[in-house]
Design a protein around this motif. Sequence first.
Motif, PDB file in Angstrom:
ATOM      1  N   TYR A   1      -3.615   9.899  -2.420  1.00  0.00           N
ATOM      2  CA  TYR A   1      -3.813   8.783  -3.344  1.00  0.00           C
ATOM      3  C   TYR A   1      -3.376   7.522  -2.606  1.00  0.00           C
TER       4      TYR A   1
ATOM      5  N   THR B   1       0.851  -1.177   0.000  1.00  0.00           N
ATOM      6  CA  THR B   1       0.000   0.000   0.000  1.00  0.00           C
ATOM      7  C   THR B   1       0.891   1.231   0.000  1.00  0.00           C
TER       8      THR B   1
ATOM      9  N   SER C   1      -7.709   4.283  -4.342  1.00  0.00           N
ATOM     10  CA  SER C   1      -8.773   4.961  -3.616  1.00  0.00           C
ATOM     11  C   SER C   1      -8.231   6.331  -3.222  1.00  0.00           C
TER      12      SER C   1
ATOM     13  N   SER D   1      -5.113  -1.134  -7.316  1.00  0.00           N
ATOM     14  CA  SER D   1      -6.355  -0.385  -7.178  1.00  0.00           C
ATOM     15  C   SER D   1      -6.040   0.961  -6.536  1.00  0.00           C
TER      16      SER D   1
ATOM     17  N   ASP E   1      -8.382   9.678  -0.475  1.00  0.00           N
ATOM     18  CA  ASP E   1      -8.726  10.195   0.831  1.00  0.00           C
ATOM     19  C   ASP E   1      -8.311  11.665   0.818  1.00  0.00           C
TER      20      ASP E   1
ATOM     21  N   HIS F   1      -3.126   0.410  -3.743  1.00  0.00           N
ATOM     22  CA  HIS F   1      -2.926  -0.915  -3.148  1.00  0.00           C
ATOM     23  C   HIS F   1      -2.600  -1.892  -4.274  1.00  0.00           C
TER      24      HIS F   1
END
Length: 166
Positions: free
Chosen positions: A144, A26, A157, A155, A159, A147
């Motif tokens: 950013y 990650t 995601s 992938s 925040d 993972h």
Amino acid sequence: MKLKTLCLSVAVTFAATMSAAAFDSTFYLVRHAEKQADHNPPLTEAGVKRAKAIAEKLKGKKLNAVYSTDYTRTLQTAEPTAKQHKLDITKYDPRKLKDFAVELKNLEGTYLVVGHSNTTPYLASLLIGEKLPMLNEKQYDRVYIVHIDNDGKASLSMDYTEPRTE
């Protein structure tokens, strides 16, 4: 003789499989926090607060390393997190992002990478394999989260840190 050849073949196949295997990783990629207007500027008061907010966001994570470019603003953004996790800051060259992305893809664990408005989304793009829009000069709040699972599937995601910017 055949047994020796078979053993060698199995060993080579195993080694090739292991070197091609992806690791569960990650990456938290952030742009440096708010900066003063200068050639190699330090952070503003708001930037110092944002750097602390990034550290707070990553407080419960077990980070393996903190990466930053060699600029005052990025190093100051990385510093609270590195200090909190008792890690040194490892510098990387933002002009060699393709090489850096390959290096990151071969790591296992959790990492913070501090960059710039143009390099952070580009590095995330290299890691996930799809183009992302660049940040504008007023966007400091994006995190950013890339993972990469054990099968090498990436992938993304998103925040944010407070205060949110546009």
